[in-house]
Design an enzyme around this catalytic site. Structure first.
Site, mmCIF file in Angstrom:
data_model
loop_
_atom_site.group_PDB
_atom_site.id
_atom_site.type_symbol
_atom_site.label_atom_id
_atom_site.label_comp_id
_atom_site.label_asym_id
_atom_site.label_seq_id
_atom_site.Cartn_x
_atom_site.Cartn_y
_atom_site.Cartn_z
ATOM 1 N N ASN A 166 37.715 39.934 39.928
ATOM 2 C CA ASN A 166 37.481 40.942 38.882
ATOM 3 C C ASN A 166 37.493 40.259 37.519
ATOM 4 O OD1 ASN A 166 40.283 40.896 37.867
ATOM 5 N ND2 ASN A 166 40.726 41.679 39.905
ATOM 6 N N ASP A 171 42.163 44.829 45.324
ATOM 7 C CA ASP A 171 42.665 45.816 46.279
ATOM 8 C C ASP A 171 42.307 45.454 47.714
ATOM 9 O OD1 ASP A 171 43.900 47.477 44.430
ATOM 10 O OD2 ASP A 171 41.976 48.348 43.839
ATOM 11 N N LYS A 173 29.298 28.697 55.032
ATOM 12 C CA LYS A 173 28.580 29.496 54.043
ATOM 13 C C LYS A 173 27.658 30.505 54.740
ATOM 14 C CE LYS A 173 25.376 29.045 50.248
ATOM 15 N NZ LYS A 173 24.442 28.177 49.546
ATOM 16 N N PRO A 204 48.194 44.052 50.286
ATOM 17 C CA PRO A 204 49.464 44.759 50.038
ATOM 18 C C PRO A 204 49.577 45.124 48.567
ATOM 19 C CG PRO A 204 49.839 42.407 50.411
ATOM 20 C CD PRO A 204 48.386 42.656 50.676
ATOM 21 N N LYS A 242 50.354 56.882 39.053
ATOM 22 C CA LYS A 242 50.863 55.545 39.419
ATOM 23 C C LYS A 242 52.364 55.455 39.215
ATOM 24 C CE LYS A 242 47.043 53.148 38.055
ATOM 25 N NZ LYS A 242 46.002 53.345 38.988
HETATM 26 O O1 C5P Z 1 46.758 50.973 42.004
HETATM 27 P P1 C5P Z 1 46.279 50.168 40.857
HETATM 28 O O2 C5P Z 1 45.610 48.885 41.265
HETATM 29 O O3 C5P Z 1 45.458 50.901 39.872
HETATM 30 O O4 C5P Z 1 47.637 49.819 40.084
HETATM 31 C C1 C5P Z 1 47.709 48.911 39.052
HETATM 32 C C2 C5P Z 1 49.078 48.299 38.986
HETATM 33 O O5 C5P Z 1 49.529 47.921 40.291
HETATM 34 C C3 C5P Z 1 49.076 47.038 38.177
HETATM 35 O O6 C5P Z 1 50.324 46.918 37.540
HETATM 36 C C4 C5P Z 1 48.850 45.957 39.235
HETATM 37 O O7 C5P Z 1 49.387 44.726 38.809
HETATM 38 C C5 C5P Z 1 49.609 46.515 40.420
HETATM 39 N N1 C5P Z 1 49.018 46.175 41.744
HETATM 40 C C6 C5P Z 1 49.718 45.379 42.632
HETATM 41 N N2 C5P Z 1 49.185 45.088 43.873
HETATM 42 C C7 C5P Z 1 47.992 45.578 44.230
HETATM 43 C C8 C5P Z 1 47.278 46.397 43.344
HETATM 44 C C9 C5P Z 1 47.805 46.670 42.110
HETATM 45 O O8 C5P Z 1 50.808 44.915 42.291
HETATM 46 N N3 C5P Z 1 47.515 45.288 45.418
#
Ligand code: C5P
Length: 403
Positions: A206, A275, A285, A303, A335
């Site tokens: 990202n 995610d 490749k 996770p 959140k």
């Molecule tokens: O659920 P979302 O990705 O929007 O949440 C954002 C927050 O959760 C951020 O603080 C990010 O660092 C944390 N996060 C995490 N592990 C993930 C996804 C997001 O610690 N797999």
């Protein structure tokens, strides 16, 4: 050590008119102040005024016969326990970055071992110019501590980042009014993106630059914390006195964070963790010729690092980030509740000026009962304000626990 012998360097900018007040506030802190002015500075404030408020002669010329006989730039450089340059113009900022020694101020900055603080002030276009930004990075990497600039209306009638910080804020920062907030605390910060391997040449990731997390690490360390920074793949220098652990994937970040979270007081999850990752990575490749029109990648969820830390039986104070493009408050509060966090910092990433990779940021910080606005400012200044809020909530929570 409390610094009591200060050199105040004043360069040529309209904000120089605020420097007599700066001297007065430094003196009020019990400091002795010697003022060094560039010639440009004298167009904005008189040496006489500064001599009167500092109760010391004002220095200006590098090759001044009287001055050289009494105390040369080397002696001034040795005398100083701290050097503050306010305002620092774009011109003198460039000179400092490139090690010039063409006036008394830049020369003594080369000759001193004292720490240097600088409060830049200039037109917002000049501040954002790549040349200035590159000079700023050089100074920061060299350990010069920047105070501001602030966002707001400028003398040139433009609005933006470039105003000199107010004298009260500068002096509070120098004497670390906020220093004790995180004194002795262990702060764990995750920063940057993660990369999820597709095949030996491709990955999913990202747009996170890691700038916000790194600014938080630097500011937390300055506020007295022991800081561990878990960094995804970013090209940023490690802030001084910060322990940095580099990771690439979300799973690696998870493993390192879970280990470090055992013994930290505060966890700030600023990383933009991917995610999803591939269910199976390809050892070779993926060839375009092997595909028809579409390529389907089979993804599984990574996770949730922050939610897992927040559910530990002996959990640290947990702060998350919410990078959103719509329904801001709703998603941020969701959140906070779902991940069982103490605070969530909401970031509008649809706004390019404060979103991914920008140098500025603006946040709304949500606790379970309140919200706090941090208005648009450099990520460095936003980090300080966010940590002040975190510090307050952290101490309030611990006080409640112990009573
Ligand atoms: O659920 P979302 O990705 O929007 O949440 C954002 C927050 O959760 C951020 O603080 C990010 O660092 C944390 N996060 C995490 N592990 C993930 C996804 C997001 O610690 N797999």
């Amino acid at each position: 050590m409390k610094i009591t012998r200060w050199i105040l360097g004043i360069t040529g900018g309209i904000a120089a008119y605020k420097t007599p007040e700066l001297v007065r506030l430094l003196v009020k802190q019990g400091s002795e102040v010697k003022v060094v002015m560039t010639h440009g500075a004298k167009s904005f404030v008189t040496p006489m005024t500064l001599q009167a408020v500092s109760r010391n002669p004002v220095y200006s010329d590098l090759l001044d016969e009287d001055f050289e006989a009494a105390m040369g730039h080397i002696e001034l450089a040795r005398w100083a326990q701290g050097i503050l340059i306010a305002p620092l113009s774009a011109n003198r900022l460039a000179a400092l970055a490139h090690g010039m020694a063409d006036d008394l101020l830049t020369t003594l900055c080369l000759a001193t071992q004292a720490p240097i603080w600088a409060a830049p002030a200039m037109n917002q276009q000049m501040w954002h110019h790549p040349a200035t930004q590159s000079n700023i990075r050089i100074l920061q990497e060299r350990g010069i501590q920047l105070l501001g600039p602030e966002y707001g209306e400028q003398a040139c009638q433009e609005i933006g980042l470039g105003r000199m910080c107010e004298p009260e804020a500068i002096v509070a920062n120098l004497f670390n009014a906020e220093k004790t907030i995180l004194e002795g605390k262990h702060v764990l910060i995750s920063a940057g993106p993660t990369q999820e391997v597709i095949d030996p040449v491709r990955y999913l990731s990202n747009r996170s630059s890691g700038k916000m997390g790194f600014a938080l690490a630097k500011a937390a360390q300055r506020m007295g914390a022991k800081v561990t920074l878990i960094a995804g793949p970013v090209s940023l220098p490690t802030p001084a006195h910060v322990k940095r652990l580099d990771v690439t994937s979300a799973q690696q970040m998870y493993d390192v964070v879970m280990k470090e979270a055992q013994h930290c007081d505060i966890f700030i999850s600023a990383a933009a963790v991917c995610d999803f990752r591939l269910l199976e990575t390809n050892n070779h490749k993926i060839k375009k010729s092997d595909q028809h029109q579409n390529l389907t990648l089979n993804l599984v969820a990574n996770p949730d690092i922050l939610a897992t830390v927040a559910k530990l039986p002996k959990r640290p104070f947990c702060v998350g980030f919410a990078a959103e493009t719509e329904n801001f408050e709703h998603y941020a509060r969701q959140k906070l509740l779902e991940k069982e966090l103490d605070l969530v910092a909401l970031n509008d990433v649809s706004n390019n000026e404060i979103g991914f990779d920008a140098n500025d940021n603006a946040l709304t910080v949500f606790s379970h009962h309140q919200k706090h606005e941090i208005t648009k400012n450099s990520k460095e200044n936003v980090a300080i304000k966010l940590l002040e809020i975190i510090g307050e909530y952290y101490h309030a929570k611990n006080k409640t626990k112990s009573t």
